[in-house]
Design a protein around this motif. Structure first.
Motif, PDB file in Angstrom:
ATOM      1  N   GLU A  13       0.800  -1.233   0.000  1.00 12.40           N
ATOM      2  CA  GLU A  13       0.000   0.000   0.000  1.00 12.40           C
ATOM      3  C   GLU A  13       0.833   1.284   0.000  1.00 12.40           C
ATOM      4  OE1 GLU A  13      -3.235  -0.565  -0.549  1.00 12.40           O
ATOM      5  OE2 GLU A  13      -2.592  -2.651  -0.372  1.00 12.40           O
ATOM      6  N   LYS A  14       2.142   1.171  -0.033  1.00 11.42           N
ATOM      7  CA  LYS A  14       2.945   2.376  -0.001  1.00 11.42           C
ATOM      8  C   LYS A  14       3.570   2.620  -1.379  1.00 11.42           C
ATOM      9  CE  LYS A  14       6.575   4.555   2.649  1.00 11.42           C
ATOM     10  NZ  LYS A  14       7.955   4.246   2.984  1.00 11.42           N
ATOM     11  N   GLU A  15       3.331   3.807  -1.943  1.00 13.57           N
ATOM     12  CA  GLU A  15       3.932   4.138  -3.231  1.00 13.57           C
ATOM     13  C   GLU A  15       5.408   4.451  -3.006  1.00 13.57           C
ATOM     14  OE1 GLU A  15       2.595   4.098  -6.199  1.00 13.57           O
ATOM     15  OE2 GLU A  15       0.529   3.685  -5.573  1.00 13.57           O
ATOM     16  N   ILE A  16       6.280   3.734  -3.674  1.00 12.88           N
ATOM     17  CA  ILE A  16       7.698   3.995  -3.481  1.00 12.88           C
ATOM     18  C   ILE A  16       8.308   4.667  -4.707  1.00 12.88           C
ATOM     19  CG2 ILE A  16       9.939   2.988  -2.952  1.00 12.88           C
ATOM     20  CD1 ILE A  16       8.523   0.975  -1.258  1.00 12.88           C
ATOM     21  N   LEU A  17       8.099   4.091  -5.875  1.00  8.00           N
ATOM     22  CA  LEU A  17       8.551   4.767  -7.089  1.00  8.00           C
ATOM     23  C   LEU A  17       7.351   5.469  -7.713  1.00  8.00           C
ATOM     24  CD1 LEU A  17      10.978   2.177  -8.746  1.00  8.00           C
ATOM     25  CD2 LEU A  17      11.483   3.981  -7.088  1.00  8.00           C
ATOM     26  N   GLN A  18       7.573   6.713  -8.111  1.00 13.31           N
ATOM     27  CA  GLN A  18       6.443   7.504  -8.615  1.00 13.31           C
ATOM     28  C   GLN A  18       6.770   8.139  -9.953  1.00 13.31           C
ATOM     29  OE1 GLN A  18       5.022  10.047  -5.421  1.00 13.31           O
ATOM     30  NE2 GLN A  18       5.733   8.574  -3.905  1.00 13.31           N
ATOM     31  N   GLY A  19       6.796   7.294 -10.970  1.00  7.03           N
ATOM     32  CA  GLY A  19       7.044   7.809 -12.309  1.00  7.03           C
ATOM     33  C   GLY A  19       8.521   7.941 -12.625  1.00  7.03           C
ATOM     34  N   LEU A  20       9.253   6.842 -12.440  1.00  2.95           N
ATOM     35  CA  LEU A  20      10.696   6.869 -12.673  1.00  2.95           C
ATOM     36  C   LEU A  20      11.019   6.435 -14.100  1.00  2.95           C
ATOM     37  CD1 LEU A  20      13.436   5.707 -10.263  1.00  2.95           C
ATOM     38  CD2 LEU A  20      13.456   4.828 -12.596  1.00  2.95           C
ATOM     39  N   SER A  21      11.842   7.212 -14.758  1.00  2.00           N
ATOM     40  CA  SER A  21      12.298   6.838 -16.103  1.00  2.00           C
ATOM     41  C   SER A  21      13.819   6.859 -16.143  1.00  2.00           C
ATOM     42  CB  SER A  21      11.745   7.812 -17.146  1.00  2.00           C
ATOM     43  OG  SER A  21      10.331   7.724 -17.176  1.00  2.00           O
TER      44      SER A  21
END
Lengths: 481, 246
Positions: B16-24
């Motif tokens: 339930e925890k967002e760790i990566l948020q749109g990594l490129s």
């Protein structure tokens, strides 16, 4: 098995299990029973007399059989372990003689179907490559026995028990036969005394060291039959022997019974290693009794892998009778779907400065039940004795079960005893780690289980360790998803 | 250089925890990239998710290896494609020797049986590079190894498995100066002999001293906040991550 074992577990363990589809084809082939002779189902004095006659027993042995049958009829069924209700003694055939006149010492003379059975199990190949001698039992009789010339030249006797009974060794057999495991020990010991057939006799003279192992392989081919082989080994003063026992059977829909008996006499300063890889089919009731008596300075090593059978009761026992006697027990039990394997070991420290070391692993999977029982007794006389028991369990899934039931009875303050137990599961971290190196999930799990069973694997000769790992792989197949 | 690894707009969740948020991120064949960032930024998650650790759930974006989407593949398949992750905390596996494990891995990756004699020789040479006592080959995988020995065992696997891309997750953490130097020599040997690409996740610069760094990325709060060349490593060392803090 032993009626004296603590009855401290209520047994209400019949579980519904899904039997996984496992490829047992290397063990599961079978031949039609073209038996020369077989007795009727069930157990009566007539049948026991018939077996005795068929074998040409000396009078004392015939009387021993009949007496054992009486004891059998008077002894209660065990009620403290896994259920054996599926075993109906009225429908077990106690004696099946394979279609061969007598035991052969030349492989070429063994009948084709029997020969093919053992070829497929790799026995003659193992004999050529790594064994000092081989015995092969098919149903109730030994069909082949051979020992390398150089080993025979050392004075080592390795033959089937019946031949020994009809030779100059009769007195030695009479002095030792069912003296360690008397028919009064428990119901199936009594049964064994009544209908025993086949098995091996080994005598190693004082000071003789048998450098490469001897092996007996037991194969039960007939449906609804029992195998009751008796193994008697005497290792005289200062001698050394490694004996390997292998067992398998094809799967039938009717119950088969194995109630063998192993009696091992380890002389003063002698050493015996007894290794077993048991892979009975999963309709087998394996109610086997093994016991060793170790004299002063002697050493007994048990290496035991239990993979097969529907129900097992198996607790090899060491009686440390002489000062400084030692025993080590390394065991692995793998209970898969539909299996209830009750295994363990017993040690009786009956002399000063004796020591025992027990190291076991049990694995359960697919709803299988694996129970480890140990019993260590240190008598008042056994001052300065040491015992260390360590058992670990691994449950491969959530529907399987593993129990540990240790018992200790220490009668002297001057003793050092320890017990350690651990129960675990396969961790996701470990599976991911192994998979990240290229192993499939199935291979990763199989590798973890093999590693867990390595306490036995590393004690076995290489080809048997390989066989054990193959069995684990086979059992772990289809365990994913 | 041809694109080897391409990460597109990756969002990753664990429990339930967002760790990566749109990594490129794109790594070319044979390139060495450095990922730096404060604790909890998601550096180790990046390594684990590329290696397909099932605990991490990809909620958006994808990971391509040599142009093929590996976002839903299992770790063993990804490994067979030539990916390798050096773990920050390698797992202990009783009953399996380091040597047997490496051989089993190699056979699984290549699908071929390997001759024991050739394998042993190659293993000995690789252990020599890492100053590892040969007896470690027969010891149970990572069991009772010190922190330094565990990291050396990881680099030993790197040398033996010869991946196209190796992700080194804090390989230098907790090592003393000598151990860092030895491990660096091992990584250099991998670059020399295999010419594979590296994605180095690190806090410190010691492990980078002997490597030719092609690109540096600063990872903060699950995103790459700055890309630069090798000189960015020095800059971060001097001024830290504070100015990137969200």
């Amino acid at each position: 098995m032993d009626s004296n074992m603590d009855n401290n577990m209520e047994n209400n363990r019949k579980e519904k299990t899904v039997v996984a589809d496992i490829d047992r084809s290397i063990y599961d082939f079978r031949y039609s029973e073209e038996d020369a002779y077989k007795v009727d189902e069930g157990l009566t004095p007539q049948i026991v007399r018939q077996i005795s006659e068929e074998k040409g027993d000396p009078d004392w042995m015939r009387d021993f059989r009949l007496k054992s049958l009486e004891i059998y009829n008077q002894t209660e069924m065990v009620d403290w372990g896994p259920e054996i209700d599926g075993l109906d003694m009225d429908h077990i055939v106690t004696y099946v003689r394979p279609n061969t006149e007598r035991m052969k010492t030349d492989w070429a003379e063994v009948p084709e179907d029997i020969k093919d059975t053992f070829e497929r199990l790799g026995i003659p190949k193992a004999e050529r490559e790594s064994l000092a001698g081989v015995g092969a039992q098919y149903d109730s009789e030994l069909v082949y026995h051979n020992v390398k010339d150089e080993v025979a030249a050392q004075g080592v006797i390795y033959t089937d028990l019946e031949s020994a009974l009809h030779s100059e060794h009769e007195a030695m057999i009479r002095d030792h036969f069912m003296k360690l495991v008397p028919p009064t020990d428990h119901k199936f010991a009594a049964l064994h005394g009544a209908v025993w057939s086949g098995g091996s006799f080994v005598y190693v003279p004082p000071g003789v060291s048998v450098e490469i192992p001897l092996q007996s392989y037991f194969r039960l081919n007939a449906a609804g039959a029992g195998q009751f082989e008796h193994t008697l080994i005497i290792v005289d003063e200062g001698a050394y022997l490694h004996f390997i026992e292998g067992c398998s059977a094809p799967k039938y829909n009717v119950a088969n019974l194995h109630a063998g008996c192993v009696e091992l006499y380890v002389g003063k300063n002698a050493s015996l290693r007894y290794s077993t890889i048991e892979n009975w089919s999963k309709n087998m009731y394996n109610l086997n009794t093994k016991r060793a008596r170790v004299e002063e300075g002697g050493k007994m090593e048990w290496v035991s892998g239990s993979f097969g059978s529907h129900v097992s009761y198996l607790y090899p026992m060491s009686v440390l009778a002489g000062e400084g006697a030692r025993c080590e027990f390394s065991g692995v039990t793998f209970a898969g779907a539909g299996q209830n394997l009750d295994t363990g070991t017993k040690v009786l420290h009956a002399a000063p400065n004796t020591s025992s070391y027990v190291n076991t692993r049990s694995i359960s999977k697919g709803g299988g039940i694996s129970t480890f029982r140990s019993s260590v007794v240190i008598t008042e006389k056994a001052k300065g004795s040491k015992s260390a028991v360590s058992c670990e369990s691994l449950m491969v899934d959530d529907i399987s079960r593993s129990d540990t039931i240790p018992a200790m009875d220490v009668r002297t303050p001057d003793a050092d005893v320890g017990h350690e137990a651990r129960i675990g599961r396969i961790s996701d971290d470990t599976v991911f780690y192994l998979m990240s190196r290229g192993l499939s999930e199935e291979d990763a799990r199989a590798l973890i289980v093999s590693g867990f069973a390595d306490n036995v694997g590393k004690e076995l000769p290489l080809e048997y360790a390989v066989e054990m790992n193959n069995l684990i792989r086979l059992e772990m197949k289809g365990s994913i998803g | 250089m041809a694109e080897l690894l391409k990460i597109e707009d990756l969002c990753v969740r664990v429990e339930e925890k967002e760790i990566l948020q749109g990594l490129s991120l794109t790594v070319g064949e044979g390139e060495t990239h450095v990922i730096m960032g404060p604790n909890g930024a998601g550096k180790s998650t990046l390594g684990a998710v590329v290696m397909r650790d099932p605990r991490y759930v990809v909620t958006r974006g994808r990971v391509l290896l040599e142009g093929e989407d590996i976002t839903a593949e299992s770790p063993d398949k990804v490994a067979k494609r030539g990916l390798f992750l050096s773990f920050q905390n390698p797992v202990e596996v009783p009953g399996i020797s380091l040597s047997n494990f490496i051989r089993t891995s190699l056979e699984n990756r290549t699908g071929k049986r390997i001759r024991i004699w050739d394998f042993k020789k190659e293993l000995e040479q690789a252990m020599e590079i890492l100053h590892m006592d040969p007896s470690y080959a027969e010891r149970d995988l990572n069991v009772g190894f010190s922190g330094g020995e565990k990291k050396k065992a990881e680099i030993l696997q790197l040398l033996m498995l010869r991946p196209k891309l190796a992700i080194l997750d804090e390989t230098d953490s907790g090592l003393d100066v000598d151990a860092v130097r030895i491990v660096s020599e091992g990584i250099e040997a991998y670059k020399r002999s295999v010419g594979g690409a590296l994605l180095v996740i690190t806090h410190s610069t010691k492990i980078l001293e002997s490597l030719q760094v092609d690109a540096t990325h600063v990872l903060v709060d699950g995103r790459i906040v700055r890309d630069g060349d090798a000189s960015l490593v020095e800059e971060i060392n001097a001024s830290g991550f504070e100015k990137y803090a969200g």
